[in-house]
Design a protein around this motif. Structure first.
Motif, mmCIF file in Angstrom:
data_model
loop_
_atom_site.group_PDB
_atom_site.id
_atom_site.type_symbol
_atom_site.label_atom_id
_atom_site.label_comp_id
_atom_site.label_asym_id
_atom_site.label_seq_id
_atom_site.Cartn_x
_atom_site.Cartn_y
_atom_site.Cartn_z
ATOM 1 N N GLU A 276 -11.520 -7.283 22.198
ATOM 2 C CA GLU A 276 -10.091 -7.417 22.514
ATOM 3 C C GLU A 276 -9.743 -8.830 22.968
ATOM 4 O OE1 GLU A 276 -7.628 -5.096 22.185
ATOM 5 O OE2 GLU A 276 -9.152 -3.881 21.179
ATOM 6 N N ASN A 277 -10.654 -9.773 22.747
ATOM 7 C CA ASN A 277 -10.432 -11.133 23.221
ATOM 8 C C ASN A 277 -9.351 -11.847 22.411
ATOM 9 O OD1 ASN A 277 -12.551 -10.571 24.913
ATOM 10 N ND2 ASN A 277 -14.026 -11.845 23.832
ATOM 11 N N MET A 278 -8.632 -12.700 23.110
ATOM 12 C CA MET A 278 -7.663 -13.586 22.485
ATOM 13 C C MET A 278 -8.244 -14.991 22.629
ATOM 14 S SD MET A 278 -3.523 -13.827 23.059
ATOM 15 C CE MET A 278 -3.692 -13.165 24.680
ATOM 16 N N ALA B 223 -7.846 -37.407 9.809
ATOM 17 C CA ALA B 223 -8.109 -37.396 11.251
ATOM 18 C C ALA B 223 -6.835 -37.614 12.065
ATOM 19 C CB ALA B 223 -9.149 -38.456 11.602
ATOM 20 N N ARG B 224 -5.897 -38.392 11.555
ATOM 21 C CA ARG B 224 -4.676 -38.675 12.313
ATOM 22 C C ARG B 224 -3.786 -37.447 12.497
ATOM 23 N NH1 ARG B 224 -1.341 -38.712 8.103
ATOM 24 N NH2 ARG B 224 -1.755 -39.920 6.255
ATOM 25 N N MET B 225 -4.045 -36.384 11.747
ATOM 26 C CA MET B 225 -3.244 -35.165 11.857
ATOM 27 C C MET B 225 -3.719 -34.241 12.979
ATOM 28 S SD MET B 225 -0.984 -35.643 9.575
ATOM 29 C CE MET B 225 -0.207 -34.073 9.302
ATOM 30 N N TYR B 226 -4.889 -34.490 13.509
ATOM 31 C CA TYR B 226 -5.455 -33.635 14.551
ATOM 32 C C TYR B 226 -4.861 -33.982 15.910
ATOM 33 C CZ TYR B 226 -8.912 -31.715 11.381
ATOM 34 O OH TYR B 226 -9.527 -31.030 10.360
ATOM 35 N N PRO B 227 -4.921 -33.100 16.877
ATOM 36 C CA PRO B 227 -5.595 -31.809 16.906
ATOM 37 C C PRO B 227 -4.740 -30.680 16.323
ATOM 38 C CG PRO B 227 -4.700 -32.248 19.075
ATOM 39 C CD PRO B 227 -4.410 -33.457 18.208
ATOM 40 N N TYR B 228 -5.425 -29.609 15.922
ATOM 41 C CA TYR B 228 -4.803 -28.358 15.500
ATOM 42 C C TYR B 228 -5.237 -27.290 16.497
ATOM 43 C CZ TYR B 228 -3.625 -30.264 10.920
ATOM 44 O OH TYR B 228 -3.100 -31.006 9.893
ATOM 45 N N ILE B 229 -4.336 -26.394 16.811
ATOM 46 C CA ILE B 229 -4.635 -25.309 17.740
ATOM 47 C C ILE B 229 -4.449 -23.984 17.008
ATOM 48 C CG2 ILE B 229 -3.978 -24.164 19.898
ATOM 49 C CD1 ILE B 229 -5.150 -27.004 20.249
ATOM 50 N N VAL B 230 -5.450 -23.112 17.117
ATOM 51 C CA VAL B 230 -5.354 -21.763 16.575
ATOM 52 C C VAL B 230 -5.289 -20.801 17.755
ATOM 53 C CG1 VAL B 230 -6.547 -19.947 15.285
ATOM 54 C CG2 VAL B 230 -6.554 -22.287 14.427
ATOM 55 N N LEU B 231 -4.286 -19.947 17.754
ATOM 56 C CA LEU B 231 -4.150 -18.852 18.714
ATOM 57 C C LEU B 231 -4.396 -17.585 17.918
ATOM 58 C CD1 LEU B 231 -3.237 -17.583 21.437
ATOM 59 C CD2 LEU B 231 -0.892 -17.722 20.556
ATOM 60 N N ILE B 232 -5.432 -16.815 18.268
ATOM 61 C CA ILE B 232 -5.843 -15.706 17.406
ATOM 62 C C ILE B 232 -6.439 -14.559 18.212
ATOM 63 C CG2 ILE B 232 -8.131 -16.727 17.009
ATOM 64 C CD1 ILE B 232 -7.854 -15.783 14.061
ATOM 65 N N THR C 159 -0.111 -16.154 34.998
ATOM 66 C CA THR C 159 -0.811 -14.977 35.520
ATOM 67 C C THR C 159 -0.917 -13.853 34.491
ATOM 68 O OG1 THR C 159 1.237 -14.147 36.507
ATOM 69 C CG2 THR C 159 -0.220 -15.452 37.921
ATOM 70 N N GLN C 160 0.008 -13.780 33.563
ATOM 71 C CA GLN C 160 -0.026 -12.718 32.562
ATOM 72 C C GLN C 160 -1.125 -12.933 31.517
ATOM 73 O OE1 GLN C 160 3.732 -12.059 30.636
ATOM 74 N NE2 GLN C 160 2.988 -10.341 29.432
ATOM 75 N N TYR C 161 -1.436 -14.188 31.205
ATOM 76 C CA TYR C 161 -2.338 -14.463 30.095
ATOM 77 C C TYR C 161 -3.628 -15.185 30.470
ATOM 78 C CZ TYR C 161 1.635 -13.094 27.287
ATOM 79 O OH TYR C 161 2.664 -12.389 26.743
ATOM 80 N N LYS C 162 -3.725 -15.749 31.655
ATOM 81 C CA LYS C 162 -4.871 -16.607 31.981
ATOM 82 C C LYS C 162 -6.224 -15.905 31.830
ATOM 83 C CE LYS C 162 -4.897 -15.781 36.932
ATOM 84 N NZ LYS C 162 -4.879 -16.379 38.234
ATOM 85 N N ASP D 158 -1.084 -11.159 21.380
ATOM 86 C CA ASP D 158 -1.666 -10.207 22.325
ATOM 87 C C ASP D 158 -1.340 -8.768 21.935
ATOM 88 O OD1 ASP D 158 -3.112 -9.441 24.630
ATOM 89 O OD2 ASP D 158 -1.277 -9.376 25.828
ATOM 90 N N GLU D 159 -0.123 -8.531 21.476
ATOM 91 C CA GLU D 159 0.312 -7.173 21.105
ATOM 92 C C GLU D 159 -0.095 -6.774 19.682
ATOM 93 O OE1 GLU D 159 4.528 -7.422 21.684
ATOM 94 O OE2 GLU D 159 4.373 -7.187 23.864
#
Length: 160
Positions: free
Chosen positions: A55-57, A117-126, A84-87, A151-152
């Protein structure tokens, strides 16, 4: 790994605006909660984490040496690690995208393998193979707006 469904959210900004963002991550972010990055050594380990039966995010910071990933991490810590809701629901992972030998498969899967390289960083939330890809300014704000859907399990992959 083919079932990772990521809705791509690209903040289409000139690269100069990425470096011209006003203040570095200081103040509340510097004094507040921090992420302790989970270490992964290759695509297989990262895939196991992201597609595991749990169940990890996850927030994955794909960076290149010399980019502003520390600033992005500070922004994410300010918005998410201190929330506090997501930490306690988020596992933070940093991936050095210059290590293409170790991470080629995952970089290709996410669709950023051939990005300069100049386009980085990229963040994935999954979570459970569904999530969003971010880049640009104020990533913490954008992640905070989408984290509820991840999360839902109500990620809309048809639109950003």
């Amino acid at each position: 790994m083919r079932y990772i469904a990521i809705a791509f959210i690209f903040m289409t900004l000139a690269m100069s605006s990425m470096t011209a963002d006003p203040a570095p991550a200081t103040g509340a972010a510097a004094a507040g909660p921090k992420f302790t990055p989970k270490e992964v050594n290759n695509s297989k380990e990262l895939q196991w984490e992201l597609e595991g039966e749990n169940e990890n995010m996850y927030i994955v910071n794909f960076y290149m040496p010399g980019d502003e990933h520390d600033k992005v991490r500070g922004d994410l810590e300010k918005q998410i690690a201190s929330n506090t809701q997501y930490k306690d629901k988020v596992t933070y992972i940093e991936v050095n995208a210059a290590r293409t030998y170790q991470f080629k498969d995952m970089l290709q899967e996410v669709g950023i393998y051939n990005e300069p390289a100049r386009m980085y960083p990229y963040i994935v939330l999954i979570k459970k193979g569904q999530g969003y890809l971010f880049r640009g300014n104020n990533i913490g704000d954008h992640v905070l707006r989408k984290i509820k859907y991840v999360d839902e399990g109500t990620v809309d992959t048809r639109s950003a």
